[in-house]
Design an enzyme around this catalytic site. Structure first.
Site, PDB file in Angstrom:
ATOM      1  N   ARG A 111     108.699 -15.482  13.181  1.00  0.00           N
ATOM      2  CA  ARG A 111     107.331 -15.028  13.462  1.00  0.00           C
ATOM      3  C   ARG A 111     107.027 -13.758  12.680  1.00  0.00           C
ATOM      4  NH1 ARG A 111     105.529 -11.942  17.775  1.00  0.00           N
ATOM      5  NH2 ARG A 111     107.492 -12.201  18.884  1.00  0.00           N
ATOM      6  N   ARG A 133     103.262   4.386  19.879  1.00  0.00           N
ATOM      7  CA  ARG A 133     104.070   5.605  19.760  1.00  0.00           C
ATOM      8  C   ARG A 133     103.562   6.736  20.636  1.00  0.00           C
ATOM      9  NH1 ARG A 133     103.019   4.660  14.366  1.00  0.00           N
ATOM     10  NH2 ARG A 133     101.800   6.577  14.265  1.00  0.00           N
ATOM     11  N   LYS A 143      88.794  -4.253  25.578  1.00  0.00           N
ATOM     12  CA  LYS A 143      87.723  -3.828  26.485  1.00  0.00           C
ATOM     13  C   LYS A 143      88.139  -2.569  27.249  1.00  0.00           C
ATOM     14  CE  LYS A 143      84.304  -5.576  27.103  1.00  0.00           C
ATOM     15  NZ  LYS A 143      83.616  -6.508  27.958  1.00  0.00           N
ATOM     16  N   GLU A 164      86.756 -11.678  32.412  1.00  0.00           N
ATOM     17  CA  GLU A 164      86.273 -11.602  31.028  1.00  0.00           C
ATOM     18  C   GLU A 164      86.557 -12.902  30.287  1.00  0.00           C
ATOM     19  OE1 GLU A 164      84.498  -9.557  27.796  1.00  0.00           O
ATOM     20  OE2 GLU A 164      84.845  -8.748  29.803  1.00  0.00           O
ATOM     21  N   ASP A 165      85.533 -13.471  29.690  1.00  0.00           N
ATOM     22  CA  ASP A 165      85.659 -14.628  28.794  1.00  0.00           C
ATOM     23  C   ASP A 165      86.334 -15.832  29.448  1.00  0.00           C
ATOM     24  OD1 ASP A 165      84.337 -13.200  26.933  1.00  0.00           O
ATOM     25  OD2 ASP A 165      85.953 -13.017  25.502  1.00  0.00           O
ATOM     26  N   ASP A 209      80.696 -11.614  31.652  1.00  0.00           N
ATOM     27  CA  ASP A 209      79.830 -12.501  30.859  1.00  0.00           C
ATOM     28  C   ASP A 209      78.562 -12.857  31.618  1.00  0.00           C
ATOM     29  OD1 ASP A 209      81.815 -12.898  28.662  1.00  0.00           O
ATOM     30  OD2 ASP A 209      82.967 -13.690  30.336  1.00  0.00           O
ATOM     31  N   ALA A 266      73.089 -22.067  26.738  1.00  0.00           N
ATOM     32  CA  ALA A 266      73.025 -22.230  28.192  1.00  0.00           C
ATOM     33  C   ALA A 266      74.419 -22.136  28.805  1.00  0.00           C
ATOM     34  CB  ALA A 266      72.373 -23.566  28.555  1.00  0.00           C
ATOM     35  N   ALA A 292      77.013 -16.731  29.696  1.00  0.00           N
ATOM     36  CA  ALA A 292      76.272 -15.544  29.288  1.00  0.00           C
ATOM     37  C   ALA A 292      74.769 -15.817  29.272  1.00  0.00           C
ATOM     38  CB  ALA A 292      76.736 -15.073  27.919  1.00  0.00           C
ATOM     39  N   ASN A 297      79.036 -13.070  19.771  1.00  0.00           N
ATOM     40  CA  ASN A 297      80.162 -12.366  19.151  1.00  0.00           C
ATOM     41  C   ASN A 297      81.253 -13.349  18.732  1.00  0.00           C
ATOM     42  OD1 ASN A 297      79.301  -9.653  19.421  1.00  0.00           O
ATOM     43  ND2 ASN A 297      79.808  -9.684  21.593  1.00  0.00           N
TER      44      ASN A 297
END
Length: 511
Positions: A88, A122, A216, A287-288, A311, A347, A350, A466
């Site tokens: 990764r 840090r 956020k 959120e979302d 939202d 629709a 939000a 967004n």
């Protein structure tokens, strides 16, 4: 049986609290060193281990190790081998090399995020000082639009864990898991939680959606002065329906399809009970979450817990402020707001949240009667992916049902069920064109040309989706096609806009 389970969970919670208060015994762990295999006594627990570069193994900790070392919930749920971790890292390193050489759409923003994130790892105090001192420059980096790119690439960007992860595999363990979060001296005041199902306008990003909760809360700390030690970003991983992630061996979340129905609700219920048991005064912001669950969860918890859905409610609050400001910017008295003709594209949660708030505001101005609500409802024309929504539409979302237009009424306006956005704008001649569709470029040249016939001398264009690539149009498109005497609002900053060249008004909302 239920009472017995509740007693078990309560007992586990008590044991956990006592363990944290009086300390836990040392655990013997075997680590590989330069001198070969030798046992090491580990006195640390929880985040202390994850923040110690000598002992931390990150996502390579097995589930057994996570339970013994109080790490469950502090790492993404997918256990990875050291070989996978190295792979990764190398994939991410090569990607960065390619981006630096070939120049993708916006490598600078992601590079800035990486540098800020390393500073956050840090020195958190310095990180927030930098953010506060340069909020205008760095808000678009820690949140929209850059946070969308971060979420899309989060599995590759993941270094030090931040926040907590509750997954479908943690059912029955969440009441004890919350005590893994080291907040004995300072309580948690604010939690932002997502299930990753609808991140901005990017769709289902699964466990990678944790980036939106982190971003956020960084804004809340920098802009609202909340103590960074008293906030907690949370990811609830109930699977993903993103086939690309399901097939990605480096994906950090559960590689299973999303839970649904009662199974899904049971996970969220257990999470809510657990966090409010430990922190009774915490505020939980959803959120979302996809529209399917956003309204349902809001109704399920709003009268029981201190919570809200950003939202549905947060975006609505910001949009109402903008809509009221638009009335004033148009040179009209505020009492004229109920007369505004508003075409809404989108629709989802939000869009419907904004509609409900705007209708309620109009109705209050008109006397808050049933007749006032009916009158206010007639000021909105809602267009979704299938066109104008009318009462002739089958299987309308229950939340959108109050805003369906009567067939006879729209026929008199020269419209029909499923009419395109361009047709609706051309016939309605709205004062406001409001976009919450998450479809980039939806306000095409034809739609903006149609808006030129608006009955308002200064029409307002709200391209609020967004990140910026999903905005319904750009400021340049709006000003160049409709004219400079307009009001333009966006949900994220457009970096290269020269505000001085326009005679109109350009407003940015960050939500």
């Amino acid at each position: 049986m239920s009472n017995f389970s509740d007693q078990i969970r309560a007992s586990l919670s008590l044991i956990r609290r006592l363990k944290h208060k009086f300390g836990a015994p040392a655990v013997t762990r075997s680590f590989t060193t330069a001198e070969g295999h030798r046992p090491t006594i580990v006195h640390k627990r929880s985040l202390d281990i994850l923040h110690d570069p000598w002992f931390n193994r990150g996502t390579a900790f097995s589930m057994t190790e996570r339970d013994r070392l109080d790490l469950r919930g502090l790492l993404p749920p997918n256990v990875m081998s050291s070989e996978q971790q190295i792979e990764r890292f190398m994939v991410d390193l090569k990607r960065l090399e390619v981006q630096a050489r070939d120049g993708p759409s916006d490598p600078n923003a992601l590079a800035k995020w990486r540098i800020l994130n390393r500073l956050h790892d840090r020195n958190e105090t310095m990180y927030h000082k930098v953010l506060i001192a340069n909020i205008e420059e760095y808000a678009p980096i820690v949140y929209t639009p850059t946070v969308g790119l971060v979420c899309q690439n989060y599995s590759g960007l993941f270094r030090r864990p931040r926040g907590m992860y509750f997954s479908a595999e943690d059912c029955g363990e969440m009441m004890s898991m919350v005590y893994n979060w080291p907040a004995d001296q300072v309580s948690v005041d604010m939690i932002v939680v997502t299930d990753g199902s609808r991140i901005l306008g990017l769709g289902d990003l699964g466990v990678q959606g944790i980036g939106i909760a982190i971003g956020k809360l960084d804004l809340y700390v920098a802009a609202a002065g909340i103590n960074p030690q008293r906030v907690l970003p949370v990811m609830i991983d109930v699977g993903t329906n993103n086939e690309k992630l399901l097939k990605d061996p480096l994906y950090l979340g559960l590689q299973q399809h999303r839970l649904d129905g009662d199974e899904y609700l049971s996970v969220i219920d257990e999470f809510m009970e657990a966090v409010f048991t430990r922190w009774p005064n915490v505020i939980v912001q959803f959120e979302d979450f996809q529209s399917k669950w956003a309204f349902k969860l809001l109704q399920r918890y709003r009268n029981t817990y201190r919570m809200f859905n950003d939202d549905v409610q947060g975006t609505a609050g910001v949009a109402i402020a903008g809509l009221l400001g638009a009335v004033r910017a148009q040179g009209r008295p505020m009492i004229d707001f109920p007369k505004q003709k508003i075409v809404v594209a989108g629709a989802g949660s939000a869009g419907i949240g904004v509609l409900n708030a705007a209708r309620k505001t109009m109705a209050r101005m008109l006397g808050n009667t049933e007749t006032a609500f009916d009158s206010a409802t007639r000021q909105f024309w809602v267009v979704d992916a299938e066109g104008l929504i009318t009462e002739a539409r089958e299987n309308v979302d229950p939340e959108a049902l109050p805003f369906t237009r009567k067939v006879k009424e729209i026929e008199r306006q020269g419209l029909r069920e499923g009419a395109s956005l361009e047709e609706v704008v051309k016939q309605v001649k709205p004062d406001v064109l409001l976009g919450l569709s998450a479809v980039g470029g939806l306000f095409s040249k034809e739609v903006l040309e149609a808006l030129k016939s608006s009955t308002s001398t200064r029409p307002a264009i709200f391209a609020m989706s967004n990140p910026t690539k999903n905005a319904e149009c750009t400021p340049e498109e709006a000003f160049s096609i409709v004219g400079e005497n307009i009001i333009f609002a966006s949900g994220s900053p457009f970096m290269d806009v020269d505000l001085g060249m326009h005679g109109g008004t350009f407003v940015i909302f960050l939500f």
